[in-house]
Design an enzyme around this catalytic site. Sequence first.
Site, PDB file in Angstrom:
ATOM      1  N   LEU A 109       0.867  -1.181   0.000  1.00  0.00           N
ATOM      2  CA  LEU A 109       0.000   0.000   0.000  1.00  0.00           C
ATOM      3  C   LEU A 109       0.897   1.221   0.000  1.00  0.00           C
ATOM      4  CD1 LEU A 109      -2.738  -1.000   2.650  1.00  0.00           C
ATOM      5  CD2 LEU A 109      -2.958  -0.988   0.157  1.00  0.00           C
ATOM      6  N   ASP A 110       0.429   2.318  -0.619  1.00  0.00           N
ATOM      7  CA  ASP A 110       1.222   3.551  -0.644  1.00  0.00           C
ATOM      8  C   ASP A 110       1.361   4.124   0.770  1.00  0.00           C
ATOM      9  OD1 ASP A 110       1.242   3.288  -3.371  1.00  0.00           O
ATOM     10  OD2 ASP A 110      -0.478   4.623  -3.666  1.00  0.00           O
ATOM     11  N   LYS A 111       2.310   5.017   0.913  1.00  0.00           N
ATOM     12  CA  LYS A 111       2.577   5.617   2.229  1.00  0.00           C
ATOM     13  C   LYS A 111       1.310   6.247   2.834  1.00  0.00           C
ATOM     14  CE  LYS A 111       6.009   8.575   4.419  1.00  0.00           C
ATOM     15  NZ  LYS A 111       7.246   9.316   4.219  1.00  0.00           N
TER      16      LYS A 111
END
Length: 238
Positions: A109-111
């Site tokens: 998952l992205d930051k």
Amino acid sequence: MNASDQPRRLDQILANYGYCSRSQACQWVYQGHVTVNGETAKSADAKVPVSAVRVDGEPIECPDGVLALLHKPAGCVCSHDAREGPSVYDLLPPRWIKRNPPVTTVGRLDKDTTGVLLVTDDGELVQRLTSPKHKVEKVYDLTVDADLAPSLVDLFASGTLQLEDEIKPCLPAKLEILGAREARLTLVEGKYHQVKRMFASQGCTVTRLHRSRFGDFSVNDLKPGEWRLLCREDFAAR
Ligand code: URA
């Protein structure tokens, strides 16, 4: 007897389950941290079943492998590289990444994305859960910066949306428009930054992204940053 209970060298057990290095194992045994069938272990090269071992009185953690669900908070990355900032691995028991094989995330998952993140040391399971062939659903709740056109529902469902630098178009995805700028998107694949790129291709920026479900798993009552172990049987039938 399961596979992990075949007698193995004590130093190999301690190292593979992330307690210490094989070379430190002699010291651990010498210092009396380890018992086998209730007796203080005498030698790190003795072959013993994992189930008989206790370290500081505790059984070996997750002897059949780790499978856990983390509620990923915003602000941490799915990477081991400290230069990228705080990591999801900082939220998990440090021993897990010292295991052999180490625990990894099932996809990334992205930051700034929050929600369900599975972690495991089972490479085959990672493959099974991430391959589009198996059609495991990932559900994302999101907000965008512009009003959503109803035509996106059919476009995303069509299986024709081609993202830049991708060989194949996106597989059919289910978009539910929940408000002017709020939606739920269900994917069965995980191309790089897929949700953000799907909306960007239609002129919208995703400003909030939360994965509310991965397969049958939701964060339920876990708070951001908390995790729980899952039963492998839950996945066995897939
Ligand atoms: N799609 C994205 O764009 N980002 C995520 O973190 C997950 C899916």
